[in-house]
Design a protein around this motif. Structure first.
Motif, mmCIF file in Angstrom:
data_model
loop_
_atom_site.group_PDB
_atom_site.id
_atom_site.type_symbol
_atom_site.label_atom_id
_atom_site.label_comp_id
_atom_site.label_asym_id
_atom_site.label_seq_id
_atom_site.Cartn_x
_atom_site.Cartn_y
_atom_site.Cartn_z
ATOM 1 N N ALA A 122 0.835 -1.206 0.000
ATOM 2 C CA ALA A 122 0.000 0.000 0.000
ATOM 3 C C ALA A 122 0.871 1.258 0.000
ATOM 4 O O ALA A 122 1.983 1.261 0.531
ATOM 5 N N GLN A 126 -3.547 5.264 1.628
ATOM 6 C CA GLN A 126 -4.016 3.980 2.143
ATOM 7 C C GLN A 126 -3.019 3.386 3.133
ATOM 8 O O GLN A 126 -3.392 2.830 4.157
ATOM 9 N N GLU A 130 -3.508 1.742 7.017
ATOM 10 C CA GLU A 130 -3.201 0.329 7.272
ATOM 11 C C GLU A 130 -2.055 0.177 8.263
ATOM 12 O O GLU A 130 -2.087 -0.711 9.122
ATOM 13 N N ARG A 277 -9.519 -5.751 2.425
ATOM 14 C CA ARG A 277 -8.206 -5.283 2.876
ATOM 15 C C ARG A 277 -7.754 -6.048 4.119
ATOM 16 O O ARG A 277 -6.554 -6.293 4.293
#
Length: 481
Positions: A122, A126, A130, A277
């Motif tokens: 990523a 994003q 995460e 995800r």
């Protein structure tokens, strides 16, 4: 009707292939030459250096050889141009620009996202979300201590499996780390060590598929719609992996698992991760935590098995470690061995990056955005860019990092050593990897005298299979003490 349709389809496909070939040729003819050319007797105008790099077993050795010969240099494989970076100062500059201006190369990101669309590949914004959700599962001593009982349990099982046998340690250690990910990641005892779930072991073949796709002359998965991703079995493995992990996410994770922590953090997020995800990050845990840690443990055991003096000294530490398996300060020699393996035989030998938005100056020359794939030669840096005066830096020395005067018994790592990546994008699971290795190797030392089996084929080397793995099986005899 059908004849006309068939001819039309073939004509369109042929036109697309010709257009692609012309595009490749135009890129090949584009002049480069900002940096010294990698020395190669097999370079030609169309393939560039691709022919010399076609053998995976020798690829990283060849790149390291170029680094030794000319330092920072460029090479080309068909239309792909790459710049190999060999100086610590330039790597530090790239590190300071991550993750906004400098990111993973698009090819690497696309390949990894196929099997593991998670924090590893990523990019911002994003990645920021995460990382915030994933990191707490790894980045605290208290959190790591929660994993110790299950790692000890699996280490005892490992000892049962190898007791009194001649064992191919490559495959065995990969099974141990796969079982660890299953138990620590989401509380499922896969038990591949004892053949409990052969389907789970299939997931490790993803590395071979990724390596094949990475070095393919053209990205056949995109070039050949539908059929491309099925040519190497990748689609079937992707479906099996995702189905397995989707079921895991639906069930939720028991307390003291990575999944439980991910779900807990995700509930408190305004921009919560989708189930897709979450599955991707569990897949990342599988792919980033199996072969890599398994290979590191393999080399640690191999060095112990061929050096009786090292083995005896390490065994003394291992006995002390048995009562305090989360106290790294009791095992400086084992930790030094872990570090030296990562320096000389680490699973990640090169790191492909790309400056995506801004020019960057490398070796005194300006590199424009997306002009080159930037290859950070991690293994070369570890071997050849240690501080001046370092004793025999190109030779393996298990005691190299031991320093009893330091608080934890270890010398500080030089900047050149980056086996887990660098900067804010360093691998969040690095401490868990070391914990697994120390507990497993410590258990083996306490239970066995280990001897390396001579197969008559000379020294063991490494080959590229997306990560660096031993080039052939390494066999060790485990004699109960």
């Amino acid at each position: 009707m059908w004849s006309w349709l068939t001819k039309t389809v073939f004509s369109v496909v042929a036109a697309l292939l010709v257009a692609k070939a012309l595009q490749v040729i135009s890129r090949v003819m584009r002049t480069g030459g900002k940096f010294p050319d990698a020395p190669s007797s097999r370079k030609n105008w169309f393939f560039g250096h691709a022919l010399e790099l076609s053998d995976p077993a020798k690829r990283v050795d060849i790149i390291d050889g170029w680094c030794e010969a000319v330092g920072t240099c460029e090479f080309r494989a068909l239309s792909r141009r790459a710049l190999v970076i060999t100086e610590v100062e330039d790597v530090a500059k790239l590190s300071s620009l991550r993750p906004r201006t400098v990111q993973r190369s698009p090819l690497m990101r696309t390949l990894c996202d196929y099997f593991a669309p998670g924090v590893f590949t990523a990019e911002v914004p994003q990645w920021t979300v995460e990382r915030r959700i994933v990191s707490p599962a790894f980045h605290s001593n208290a959190r790591l201590s929660e994993y110790v009982p299950n790692i000890v349990k699996l280490s005892e099982r490992l000892c049962e499996v190898v007791a009194g046998k001649e064992v191919a340690i490559n495959a065995t250690m990969n099974k141990f780390t796969l079982d660890s990910i299953g138990l620590l990641g989401f509380g499922q005892d896969i038990d591949t060590l004892r053949g409990g779930d052969d389907d789970a072991a299939m997931f490790t073949s993803c590395f071979a598929i990724l390596a094949k796709r990475l070095m393919a002359p053209l990205p056949y998965c995109k070039l050949i719609p539908y059929f491309g991703e099925r040519m190497d079995g990748g689609k079937a493995r992707q479906r099996a992996l995702f189905q397995f992990l989707e079921d895991v996410v639906r069930r939720g994770g028991p307390d003291r698992t990575v999944l439980a922590k991910l779900l807990e953090k995700n509930l408190g997020e305004n921009n919560a991760l989708t189930d897709e995800r979450l599955v991707g990050n569990l897949a990342t845990l599988f792919l980033a935590g199996t072969d890599t840690t398994g290979t590191t443990i393999t080399w640690m055991v191999k060095h112990l098995a061929e050096d009786s003096t090292l083995q005896e000294e390490a065994r003394i530490e291992a006995r002390r470690f048995a009562n305090r398996p989360d106290d790294f300060g009791t095992v400086p020699l084992l930790r030094s061995l872990f570090r030296e393996v990562l320096r000389m035989e680490g699973p990640v030998a090169v790191l492909p990056l790309q400056n995506t938005t801004e020019p960057v100056v490398i070796a005194g020359r300006t590199v424009d955005p997306n002009e080159y794939t930037l290859i950070v030669a991690l293994r070369f840096l570890g071997k050849h860019r240690l501080p001046p005066g370092e004793k025999d830096p190109t030779k393996f020395d298990a005691w190299r990092w031991v320093d009893r005067k330091e608080k934890d018994g270890l010398r500080p790592w030089p900047k050149a050593l980056m086996p887990f990546g660098f900067g804010v994008r360093a691998c969040p699971g690095k401490d868990l990897s070391e914990l697994e290795a120390l507990i497993a190797v410590g258990a083996l030392l306490r239970r066995f005298e280990m001897t390396l089996v001579d197969d008559g084929k000379g020294p063991h080397g490494a080959k590229f299979a997306f990560t660096m793995i031993p080039s052939r099986e390494i066999y060790v005899n485990f004699h109960p003490i």
